[in-house]
Design a protein around this motif. Structure first.
Motif, mmCIF file in Angstrom:
data_model
loop_
_atom_site.group_PDB
_atom_site.id
_atom_site.type_symbol
_atom_site.label_atom_id
_atom_site.label_comp_id
_atom_site.label_asym_id
_atom_site.label_seq_id
_atom_site.Cartn_x
_atom_site.Cartn_y
_atom_site.Cartn_z
ATOM 1 N N THR A 134 -2.823 5.498 -2.821
ATOM 2 C CA THR A 134 -3.849 5.503 -3.877
ATOM 3 C C THR A 134 -4.981 4.511 -3.645
ATOM 4 O O THR A 134 -6.079 4.697 -4.161
ATOM 5 C CB THR A 134 -3.218 5.181 -5.244
ATOM 6 N N GLY A 135 -4.684 3.435 -2.926
ATOM 7 C CA GLY A 135 -5.678 2.381 -2.740
ATOM 8 C C GLY A 135 -5.702 1.392 -3.891
ATOM 9 O O GLY A 135 -6.560 0.514 -3.935
ATOM 10 N N TYR A 136 -4.762 1.513 -4.817
ATOM 11 C CA TYR A 136 -4.697 0.630 -5.996
ATOM 12 C C TYR A 136 -3.368 -0.098 -6.048
ATOM 13 O O TYR A 136 -2.327 0.473 -5.755
ATOM 14 C CB TYR A 136 -4.847 1.435 -7.290
ATOM 15 N N LYS A 137 -3.433 -1.371 -6.494
ATOM 16 C CA LYS A 137 -2.216 -2.148 -6.710
ATOM 17 C C LYS A 137 -1.759 -2.061 -8.161
ATOM 18 O O LYS A 137 -0.563 -2.077 -8.432
ATOM 19 C CB LYS A 137 -2.431 -3.606 -6.320
ATOM 20 N N LEU A 138 -2.695 -1.966 -9.098
ATOM 21 C CA LEU A 138 -2.329 -1.862 -10.513
ATOM 22 C C LEU A 138 -1.691 -0.511 -10.786
ATOM 23 O O LEU A 138 -2.238 0.534 -10.407
ATOM 24 C CB LEU A 138 -3.559 -2.020 -11.416
ATOM 25 N N ILE A 139 -0.551 -0.529 -11.489
ATOM 26 C CA ILE A 139 0.160 0.727 -11.719
ATOM 27 C C ILE A 139 -0.638 1.682 -12.594
ATOM 28 O O ILE A 139 -0.555 2.897 -12.416
ATOM 29 C CB ILE A 139 1.582 0.492 -12.278
ATOM 30 N N SER A 140 -1.431 1.170 -13.509
ATOM 31 C CA SER A 140 -2.247 2.054 -14.342
ATOM 32 C C SER A 140 -3.306 2.770 -13.501
ATOM 33 O O SER A 140 -3.605 3.947 -13.720
ATOM 34 C CB SER A 140 -2.914 1.273 -15.478
ATOM 35 N N LYS A 141 -3.854 2.071 -12.531
ATOM 36 C CA LYS A 141 -4.846 2.674 -11.634
ATOM 37 C C LYS A 141 -4.183 3.687 -10.700
ATOM 38 O O LYS A 141 -4.763 4.724 -10.383
ATOM 39 C CB LYS A 141 -5.555 1.596 -10.807
ATOM 40 N N PRO A 164 4.600 4.493 -11.690
ATOM 41 C CA PRO A 164 4.613 5.880 -11.214
ATOM 42 C C PRO A 164 5.467 6.007 -9.955
ATOM 43 O O PRO A 164 5.480 5.107 -9.113
ATOM 44 C CB PRO A 164 3.150 6.182 -10.904
ATOM 45 N N ILE A 165 6.210 7.116 -9.864
ATOM 46 C CA ILE A 165 6.973 7.400 -8.659
ATOM 47 C C ILE A 165 6.598 8.791 -8.168
ATOM 48 O O ILE A 165 6.327 9.695 -8.960
ATOM 49 C CB ILE A 165 8.498 7.289 -8.872
ATOM 50 N N VAL A 166 6.555 8.913 -6.849
ATOM 51 C CA VAL A 166 6.177 10.172 -6.207
ATOM 52 C C VAL A 166 7.233 10.498 -5.160
ATOM 53 O O VAL A 166 7.602 9.629 -4.356
ATOM 54 C CB VAL A 166 4.789 10.059 -5.524
ATOM 55 N N ALA A 167 7.710 11.728 -5.167
ATOM 56 C CA ALA A 167 8.714 12.139 -4.189
ATOM 57 C C ALA A 167 8.109 12.164 -2.789
ATOM 58 O O ALA A 167 7.007 12.674 -2.580
ATOM 59 C CB ALA A 167 9.257 13.524 -4.540
ATOM 60 N N ARG A 168 8.823 11.577 -1.868
ATOM 61 C CA ARG A 168 8.369 11.524 -0.474
ATOM 62 C C ARG A 168 8.140 12.931 0.081
ATOM 63 O O ARG A 168 7.143 13.196 0.748
ATOM 64 C CB ARG A 168 9.415 10.792 0.368
ATOM 65 N N SER A 169 9.025 13.866 -0.235
ATOM 66 C CA SER A 169 8.881 15.235 0.270
ATOM 67 C C SER A 169 7.614 15.889 -0.280
ATOM 68 O O SER A 169 6.969 16.681 0.400
ATOM 69 C CB SER A 169 10.110 16.072 -0.077
ATOM 70 N N TYR A 170 7.232 15.533 -1.526
ATOM 71 C CA TYR A 170 6.012 16.083 -2.119
ATOM 72 C C TYR A 170 4.786 15.552 -1.382
ATOM 73 O O TYR A 170 3.860 16.306 -1.077
ATOM 74 C CB TYR A 170 5.943 15.736 -3.606
#
Length: 77
Positions: free
Chosen positions: A16-23, A43-49
């Motif tokens: 994402t280029g962001y450190k803040l979780i809201s960003k 936020p979490i994102v599946a590696r396979s996705y």
């Protein structure tokens, strides 16, 4: 070491280029990426996705199952 099911915090920052979780969550929403928010608000994102999105392949039916229901959190509904 085998990578985990979800991106690490560092990988999410790299994506994402962001450190803040809201960003990070804002970036994911703007790009229409599928993700979930943990109980701690991260936020979490599946590696396979991620691999499917960046590799140009269509997400599997299993990945489609985890699409967030944004209507449930929109104000005024």
């Amino acid at each position: 070491m085998t990578p985990g099911m979800f991106l690490t915090r560092e990988e999410l920052y790299e994506l994402t280029g962001y450190k803040l979780i809201s960003k990070q969550a804002g970036w994911l929403r703007r790009k229409n990426w599928r993700f979930e928010i943990t109980a701690s608000g991260r936020p979490i994102v599946a590696r396979s996705y991620v691999e499917a999105m960046l590799g140009g392949t269509k997400p599997t039916k299993e990945e489609e199952r985890f699409k967030p229901n944004y209507d449930a959190i929109r104000p005024g509904r």
